[in-house]
Design an enzyme around this catalytic site. Structure first.
Site, PDB file in Angstrom:
ATOM      1  CG  ASP A 418      -1.645   1.491   1.505  1.00  0.00           C
ATOM      2  OD1 ASP A 418      -2.195   1.899   0.900  1.00  0.00           O
ATOM      3  OD2 ASP A 418      -1.393   1.756   2.689  1.00  0.00           O
ATOM      4  CB  THR A 568      -2.345   3.365  -3.876  1.00  0.00           C
ATOM      5  OG1 THR A 568      -2.427   4.833  -2.990  1.00  0.00           O
ATOM      6  CG2 THR A 568      -1.792   3.777  -5.988  1.00  0.00           C
ATOM      7  N   GLY A 569      -5.066   3.742  -3.944  1.00  0.00           N
ATOM      8  CA  GLY A 569      -6.545   4.610  -4.069  1.00  0.00           C
ATOM      9  C   GLY A 569      -6.136   6.379  -4.407  1.00  0.00           C
ATOM     10  CG  ASP A 615      -1.406   2.464   6.418  1.00  0.00           C
ATOM     11  OD1 ASP A 615      -2.167   2.097   5.586  1.00  0.00           O
ATOM     12  OD2 ASP A 615      -1.058   3.507   6.943  1.00  0.00           O
ATOM     13  CG  ASP A 619      -4.489  -1.619   2.727  1.00  0.00           C
ATOM     14  OD1 ASP A 619      -4.661  -0.686   1.999  1.00  0.00           O
ATOM     15  OD2 ASP A 619      -3.955  -0.559   3.442  1.00  0.00           O
TER      16      ASP A 619
END
Length: 737
Positions: A418, A568-569, A615, A619
């Site tokens: 992430d 990742t977003g 984290d 996720d």
């Protein structure tokens, strides 16, 4: 009156209920506030009307929920740990007099005359019976299960050995010529109980991810009534079309659309978007996100199982249920030893009878073979290594929550990270200060920091921190006020200062043409503008700072031949900038939580063994979907509870440490299993009497001594793991240093 919790199905007394809810005129009792919160999300899923048919349907439903609910598994594991511990200590206490009454032990200690009495054999028989029934019950029960599933393993081997030893010793006590094996029986059960106790304790800590997800939502909301007043109501009472007031800093209680107000919303815990996003009238918001500086009114659009957060919960639940488990190494060894013991034991009995010896002698040979085939060391070969490696891991900032996943870590071929909070610090830092007027960079930053020092916005904190790090004196502003969703304004050194978003410039017809600003924007950085006396004097680019440890972590993984990727977003521009800085092999951007799990499946479809490191709540599905889920310890409880391994020190370098430790641990397990089972190559033929014609015949007592030596070797070898791992860690430190 005893009732059942509608969510988990647990039987509880009314007076023991820790939470209650009123629903459709009925008072429902729950075993905990967590269950009550889950009920709030989807009450119709768990509630059945009272009455004979309703109660029957509800109890059936509760039984199904209780059977499959993960919290039930947690309680089951905890109970098993307690049970094995109790049985071990009781059996060990009963073993002491059996050892003192055994002829080999008495001869060894020179206590034959002191401890001898005629009824000693019957007392041993009684004590051994208690140990066999009480201490051996878990293995006898496990034997029944393995036979029912037609998958003989460790429980079958243990049961076969202790039953043979107990049955044979019993008939010898009652008059059949032979040598009793009570002390071998007792110590075998003791060691096996100890091994299983250690093993069960090491795997305790089943996931609480679903319960942690529920706590992201507030239990109540400020519902706006027809007259404009607000009323506190449980979120379970909200229906589509209701309007709720969300104050600054509060969590948005439900999925909906903003109908009044303007603000910024922090969705990082849900979507992975590191930057707070602006939300104006007509924009959608997600339940569980944190409202920023402006009060807003949200119209409810989705409730219960339709909400975004509930869908994430379902993704985690399904992935957990679908997770496969690798078969335990010791069970595979036990299966082969079972086959060998039964085959060789039967052949020994038949062979000696055909040779014309007495039945008692042939039976003693067969029993010796069966008992020796189940070495004490096999029961400790895996648990001892697990215990040592778990202690080593804890000392190095690693928490192993799932042993089988930890074993799989040795085969990892790709690690997917992430971005926010894992490879990056998860906070904004100033990357560029761009003067657009006559003032120098330091002055632009100083004045901006003065205004932002009164703001709680993450971008403001980054600007203030950058000024402090450069040794600038940050002046205190006067007349400070927030511009909802667009920035802040105040007076610094007698000048009117504004720090605003590009949206503010567009709304007030300001135009900025500067290649440096455009370049920062294309790199995915967030750009804010500094206005002095209503003139644009500078721009400040902020970005999620890349952690120094990330570069070292990726270097170590590349040296190990492992591919590195990022999920990742965030936007493609941000992802490309971070990937370029770190030299990642691949990256996936603008990925929502359910899509993250899909991306992990896609990487696995390439034929790679995949670890996911994250984290955040977003996720959680990906952590569960990966072959090995690794959570950064400073992250959310949900990520930690969804993961197999937790990096307590919040250091991505420890991902490589996990893999090193897993490989060393597996190698030590194989070595221990090789020793624990390998000595049977010599011991079993000798116990069967293949060298009896030379006068070499392995007695049960000597066989037990062999087993004791094997156990000592296994224990010592497990302790050597610490030295090997420390050596590898020093080598890795030299590589990255």
């Amino acid at each position: 009156m005893k009732v059942r919790d509608p969510v988990c199905g647990m039987a509880i007394e009314d007076r023991e209920a820790r939470a209650t809810r009123e629903f459709r005129g009925h008072t429902l009792h729950f075993c905990s506030e967590t269950c009550a919160s889950r009920f709030d999300l989807a009450p119709k899923k768990y509630w059945k009307p009272p009455g004979r048919e309703g109660r029957a349907a509800h109890e059936h439903r509760s039984a199904e929920v209780a059977q499959h609910d993960h919290r039930g598994h947690m309680g089951h594991h905890a109970t098993m740990v307690t049970d094995f511990r109790r049985r071990f200590w009781v059996s060990l206490l009963l073993t002491v007099p059996i050892l003192l009454l055994s002829h080999p032990i008495q001869r060894l200690l020179g206590l034959e005359e002191v401890l001898y009495f005629p009824e000693a054999g019957y007392l041993q028989f009684l004590l051994a019976t208690l140990i066999y029934v009480y201490g051996g019950w878990p293995f006898l029960k496990g034997f029944g299960k393995e036979m029912g599933e037609l998958q003989p393993g460790m429980m079958t081997l243990i049961t076969m050995a202790i039953t043979m030893a107990y049955g044979y010793s019993g008939v010898v006590t009652l008059g059949v010529p032979g040598e009793v094996l009570f002390w071998e029986l007792a110590t075998l059960i003791d060691v096996m109980l100890l091994g299983h106790w250690i093993e069960m304790r090491s795997v305790l800590g089943a996931s609480r991810a679903l319960e942690k997800l529920v706590t992201l939502l507030p239990s109540e909301a400020h519902r706006v009534e027809d007259g404009g007043a607000t009323r506190e109501v449980p979120i379970s009472q909200l229906t589509p079309g209701d309007r709720v007031l969300v104050k600054p800093g509060e969590k948005i209680p439900i999925d909906g659309v903003v109908v009044e107000g303007r603000t910024t919303v922090n969705e990082a815990m849900l979507t992975g978007e590191s930057s707070p996003v602006e939300r104006d009238s007509g924009d959608a918001v997600i339940g569980g996100a944190v409202n920023g500086e402006g009060a807003i009114v949200v119209e409810v659009r989705r409730t219960g199982a339709e909400t975004y957060l509930f869908q994430v919960i379902e993704l985690v639940r399904r992935a957990q249920e679908a997770r496969s488990r690798t078969q335990d190494l010791a069970n595979r060894a036990a299966l082969w030893l079972t086959i060998v013991a039964v085959s060789v034991g039967t052949a020994t009995l038949v062979g000696w009878l055909v040779a014309g010896v007495e039945f008692n002698f042939a039976l003693a040979r067969m029993v010796t073979v069966m008992v020796i085939a189940c070495p004490h060391a096999l029961g400790l070969a895996i648990p001892l290594v697990v215990s040592v490696s778990t202690s080593l891991a804890a000392g190095q900032g690693l928490l192993i929550r799932d042993r089988t996943a930890f074993e799989r870590a040795r085969d990892i071929q790709a690690v997917v990270f992430d971005k926010t909070g894992t490879l990056t610090e998860g906070r904004f830092g100033v990357s560029d200060v761009i003067p657009l007027g006559t003032l120098p960079e330091e002055e632009v930053l100083r004045l901006a920091a003065g205004v932002e020092s009164r703001s709680e916005h993450p971008i403001a904190a980054g600007i203030v921190q950058a000024a402090i790090e450069q040794g600038l004196v940050v002046p205190a502003p006067t007349d400070f006020s927030a511009i909802p969703g667009q920035g802040a304004t105040g007076t610094v050194d007698g000048k009117a200062i504004k720090v605003v978003s590009p949206g503010y410039l567009a709304a007030h017809s300001f135009s900025v043409e500067d290649a440096r600003v455009g370049r920062a924007a294309t790199q995915g950085k967030t750009v804010v503008y500094v206005l002095i006396e209503n003139q644009v004097e500078g721009a400040i680019a902020v970005a999620d700072l890349i952690r120094d440890e990330s570069r070292a972590a990726l270097l170590r993984l590349k040296e190990m031949g492992i591919q590195t990727m990022m999920l990742t977003g965030d936007s493609s521009a941000v992802a490309a900038w971070v990937a370029g800085k770190l030299g990642l092999d691949d990256y996936f951007a603008q990925v929502l939580p359910h899509e993250k799990a899909d991306r992990i499946r896609g990487v696995k479809a390439r034929g790679l063994v995949v670890a996911m490191v994250g984290d955040g709540v977003n996720d959680a599905p990906a952590l569960v979907e990966a072959d090995v889920g690794i959570a950064i310890g400073a992250g959310t409880d949900v990520a930690i509870e969804s993961a197999d391994i937790v990096l307590v020190r919040n250091d991505p370098q420890d991902v490589a440490t996990v893999i090193h430790l897993s490989r060393a641990t597996y190698a030590k397990m194989v070595q221990n299993l090789g020793w624990a089972t390998g000595y049977n190559v010599v011991a079993i033929p000798l116990a069967a009497g293949v060298l009896a014609w030379l006068g070499v015949l392995l007695s049960p007592a000597l066989g037990a001594a062999f087993m004791a030596v094997s156990t000592v070797v296994v224990a010592a070898n497990a302790q050597l793991l610490s030295r090997e791992v420390q050596g590898r860690r020093r080598s890795a430190s030299q590589l990255t240093g």
